[in-house]
Design a protein around this motif. Structure first.
Motif, PDB file in Angstrom:
ATOM      1  N   ILE A  20     -12.314 -53.290  14.364  1.00 48.51           N
ATOM      2  CA  ILE A  20     -12.700 -51.901  14.105  1.00 48.51           C
ATOM      3  C   ILE A  20     -13.978 -51.567  14.860  1.00 48.51           C
ATOM      4  N   SER A  21     -14.915 -52.489  14.877  1.00 48.95           N
ATOM      5  CA  SER A  21     -16.188 -52.213  15.550  1.00 48.95           C
ATOM      6  C   SER A  21     -15.997 -52.017  17.046  1.00 48.95           C
ATOM      7  N   ARG A  22     -15.212 -52.884  17.671  1.00 44.78           N
ATOM      8  CA  ARG A  22     -14.979 -52.741  19.108  1.00 44.78           C
ATOM      9  C   ARG A  22     -14.242 -51.442  19.411  1.00 44.78           C
ATOM     10  N   LEU A  23     -13.283 -51.106  18.592  1.00 45.58           N
ATOM     11  CA  LEU A  23     -12.556 -49.850  18.778  1.00 45.58           C
ATOM     12  C   LEU A  23     -13.513 -48.668  18.696  1.00 45.58           C
ATOM     13  N   MET A  24     -14.409 -48.684  17.697  1.00 50.19           N
ATOM     14  CA  MET A  24     -15.338 -47.573  17.512  1.00 50.19           C
ATOM     15  C   MET A  24     -16.308 -47.461  18.683  1.00 50.19           C
ATOM     16  N   ILE A  25     -16.791 -48.583  19.175  1.00 48.71           N
ATOM     17  CA  ILE A  25     -17.710 -48.556  20.322  1.00 48.71           C
ATOM     18  C   ILE A  25     -17.019 -47.923  21.526  1.00 48.71           C
ATOM     19  N   GLN A  26     -15.779 -48.344  21.792  1.00 48.03           N
ATOM     20  CA  GLN A  26     -15.040 -47.808  22.928  1.00 48.03           C
ATOM     21  C   GLN A  26     -14.767 -46.316  22.768  1.00 48.03           C
ATOM     22  N   GLU A  27     -14.372 -45.916  21.552  1.00 45.05           N
ATOM     23  CA  GLU A  27     -14.060 -44.510  21.312  1.00 45.05           C
ATOM     24  C   GLU A  27     -15.309 -43.637  21.428  1.00 45.05           C
ATOM     25  N   GLN A  28     -16.420 -44.120  20.902  1.00 46.31           N
ATOM     26  CA  GLN A  28     -17.651 -43.338  20.963  1.00 46.31           C
ATOM     27  C   GLN A  28     -18.163 -43.222  22.391  1.00 46.31           C
ATOM     28  N   ALA A  29     -18.025 -44.300  23.156  1.00 42.38           N
ATOM     29  CA  ALA A  29     -18.442 -44.261  24.560  1.00 42.38           C
ATOM     30  C   ALA A  29     -17.646 -43.218  25.330  1.00 42.38           C
ATOM     31  N   GLN A  30     -16.346 -43.179  25.084  1.00 37.41           N
ATOM     32  CA  GLN A  30     -15.500 -42.216  25.769  1.00 37.41           C
ATOM     33  C   GLN A  30     -15.768 -40.801  25.273  1.00 37.41           C
ATOM     34  N   GLU A  31     -15.969 -40.663  23.969  1.00 31.67           N
ATOM     35  CA  GLU A  31     -16.191 -39.341  23.369  1.00 31.67           C
ATOM     36  C   GLU A  31     -17.492 -38.708  23.868  1.00 31.67           C
ATOM     37  N   THR A  32     -18.521 -39.523  24.030  1.00 31.93           N
ATOM     38  CA  THR A  32     -19.846 -39.013  24.394  1.00 31.93           C
ATOM     39  C   THR A  32     -20.193 -39.226  25.866  1.00 31.93           C
ATOM     40  N   ASN A  33     -19.305 -39.882  26.588  1.00 35.21           N
ATOM     41  CA  ASN A  33     -19.547 -40.197  28.001  1.00 35.21           C
ATOM     42  C   ASN A  33     -20.865 -40.967  28.156  1.00 35.21           C
ATOM     43  N   THR A  34     -21.044 -41.952  27.281  1.00 37.77           N
ATOM     44  CA  THR A  34     -22.243 -42.787  27.273  1.00 37.77           C
ATOM     45  C   THR A  34     -21.833 -44.239  27.453  1.00 37.77           C
ATOM     46  N   PRO A  35     -22.564 -44.992  28.253  1.00 38.14           N
ATOM     47  CA  PRO A  35     -22.217 -46.411  28.425  1.00 38.14           C
ATOM     48  C   PRO A  35     -22.237 -47.162  27.095  1.00 38.14           C
ATOM     49  N   GLU A  36     -21.328 -48.111  26.948  1.00 39.87           N
ATOM     50  CA  GLU A  36     -21.256 -48.878  25.707  1.00 39.87           C
ATOM     51  C   GLU A  36     -22.567 -49.591  25.403  1.00 39.87           C
ATOM     52  N   GLU A  37     -23.225 -50.065  26.451  1.00 39.53           N
ATOM     53  CA  GLU A  37     -24.482 -50.782  26.250  1.00 39.53           C
ATOM     54  C   GLU A  37     -25.536 -49.885  25.607  1.00 39.53           C
ATOM     55  N   PHE A 146     -20.944 -50.407  13.350  1.00 34.10           N
ATOM     56  CA  PHE A 146     -19.915 -49.602  14.028  1.00 34.10           C
ATOM     57  C   PHE A 146     -18.634 -49.546  13.199  1.00 34.10           C
ATOM     58  N   ALA A 147     -18.293 -50.653  12.545  1.00 34.42           N
ATOM     59  CA  ALA A 147     -17.127 -50.637  11.662  1.00 34.42           C
ATOM     60  C   ALA A 147     -17.353 -49.657  10.513  1.00 34.42           C
ATOM     61  N   ALA A 148     -18.544 -49.700   9.931  1.00 37.59           N
ATOM     62  CA  ALA A 148     -18.877 -48.767   8.854  1.00 37.59           C
ATOM     63  C   ALA A 148     -18.830 -47.325   9.361  1.00 37.59           C
ATOM     64  N   GLY A 149     -19.297 -47.130  10.584  1.00 36.84           N
ATOM     65  CA  GLY A 149     -19.288 -45.782  11.152  1.00 36.84           C
ATOM     66  C   GLY A 149     -17.889 -45.230  11.351  1.00 36.84           C
ATOM     67  N   ALA A 150     -16.966 -46.088  11.765  1.00 34.83           N
ATOM     68  CA  ALA A 150     -15.582 -45.636  11.936  1.00 34.83           C
ATOM     69  C   ALA A 150     -14.994 -45.191  10.602  1.00 34.83           C
ATOM     70  N   ILE A 151     -15.286 -45.950   9.561  1.00 35.55           N
ATOM     71  CA  ILE A 151     -14.799 -45.598   8.222  1.00 35.55           C
ATOM     72  C   ILE A 151     -15.430 -44.293   7.756  1.00 35.55           C
ATOM     73  N   GLY A 152     -16.741 -44.164   7.961  1.00 31.12           N
ATOM     74  CA  GLY A 152     -17.427 -42.937   7.572  1.00 31.12           C
ATOM     75  C   GLY A 152     -16.918 -41.723   8.331  1.00 31.12           C
ATOM     76  N   TYR A 153     -16.578 -41.925   9.588  1.00 30.11           N
ATOM     77  CA  TYR A 153     -16.028 -40.832  10.398  1.00 30.11           C
ATOM     78  C   TYR A 153     -14.744 -40.288   9.774  1.00 30.11           C
ATOM     79  N   VAL A 154     -13.882 -41.192   9.356  1.00 33.31           N
ATOM     80  CA  VAL A 154     -12.620 -40.775   8.741  1.00 33.31           C
ATOM     81  C   VAL A 154     -12.872 -40.046   7.425  1.00 33.31           C
TER      82      VAL A 154
END
Length: 297
Positions: A20-37, A146-154
């Motif tokens: 879940i954490s890796r998925l959220m990092i990837q999705e947020q990077a794409q959503e915000t056009n910000t590097p994962e790092e 990040f896992a917690a953030g994905a859950i909170g987003y939903v």
């Protein structure tokens, strides 16, 4: 985001063999056009703030400006060090840290709203106590955020996270669900187990009203953060043991929306009902009003 429900998170993680954490990092990077790092660095800074809040609550004066609360996080930690607890070391430590962060919030210290200021103690209490117990490094804990953030987003996009909108089930309940699901992932559980942990946690807080005495985020908010941390640990243990939420977690979130929408306004952060309107609650409110400084002062 490619997901709007917990079942979609679980399905994506399974299909892509990810967490879940890796998925959220990837999705947020794409959503915000910000590097994962950069996204990871920002979240790491938030975790540093959480640790600082725990430390401050455990070592400094946290009496609130109202004088109603403060010092309970230290009291619980001292009780834990003194001997055997009723709830066990893990629960007591998580409670102590959750209380400490909430007391820092009430004393105008710096916290991270997770998902709100009123529920800021649950995730730090669960995370930092677990990090000390299991010896995890900060990088592992940031992934948990990040896992917690994905859950909170939903939850935020399908129900409430605000007590003014949906009662304390929305604030504390959401934080408990986020912490429970994230803890499952931190412990190596599957995304499916993490999703079940969310449902198990949220079911235990449905209908919880928001009734702050004098309208302050102190009584009963701080204690609810402490007890919420324990609920999150219990829900995570259930899910890791194979206990499932018979009512799918997404449906539990829908029920939280239904219940919160039907909740009377006096039970939604207005301080016009519940504990705020008990004889003691009224007395404390009147005392604070009498002693409030005037503009001339």
């Amino acid at each position: 985001m490619r997901f709007s429900h917990l079942r979609e998170i679980s399905a994506l993680c399974t299909a892509e063999s990810t967490t879940i954490s890796r998925l959220m990092i990837q999705e947020q990077a794409q959503e915000t056009n910000t590097p994962e790092e950069e996204i990871f660095r920002q979240m790491a800074e938030y975790y540093d703030v959480m640790k600082e809040a725990v430390h401050r609550g455990q070592t400094q004066d946290t009496v609130s400006r109202s004088g109603l609360t403060g010092g309970d996080g230290k009291r619980l930690a001292e009780y834990l060090r003194a001997g055997e607890t009723c709830s066990g070391e893990a629960s007591a430590l998580a409670m102590a840290y959750a209380l400490s962060v909430s007391e820092v919030n009430a004393s105008m210290g710096r916290i991270v709203a997770t998902p709100t200021a009123g529920s800021c103690g649950v995730i730090p209490g669960v995370f930092i106590s677990a990090q000390e117990r299991f010896g995890w490094d900060d990088k592992h804990m940031v992934h948990g955020l990040f896992a917690a953030g994905a859950i909170g987003y939903v939850i935020a996009n399908n129900s409430f996270i605000s007590g003014a909108e949906g009662g304390c089930q929305a604030e504390i309940g959401s934080a408990i669900g986020m912490a429970a699901g994230a803890m499952v992932e931190l412990r190596g559980g599957t995304p499916e187990q993490a999703v079940h942990a969310v449902g198990l946690a949220l079911k235990n807080t449905l209908g919880l009203i928001c009734d702050p005495v004098a309208g302050l985020v102190e009584i009963p908010c701080i204690v609810r953060n402490g007890l919420g941390a324990v609920t999150a640990l219990a829900a995570a243990d259930m899910a890791l043991a194979g206990v499932r939420s018979t009512i799918p977690s997404d449906e539990v979130i829908d029920v939280m929306l239904e219940v919160g929408s039907a909740m009377p306004s006096k039970h939604r952060e207005t301080a016009k009902g519940g504990l705020a309107q008990t004889p003691t609650g009224k007395r404390l409110t009147e005392s604070l009003t009498r002693n409030a400084p005037t503009k001339e002062q």
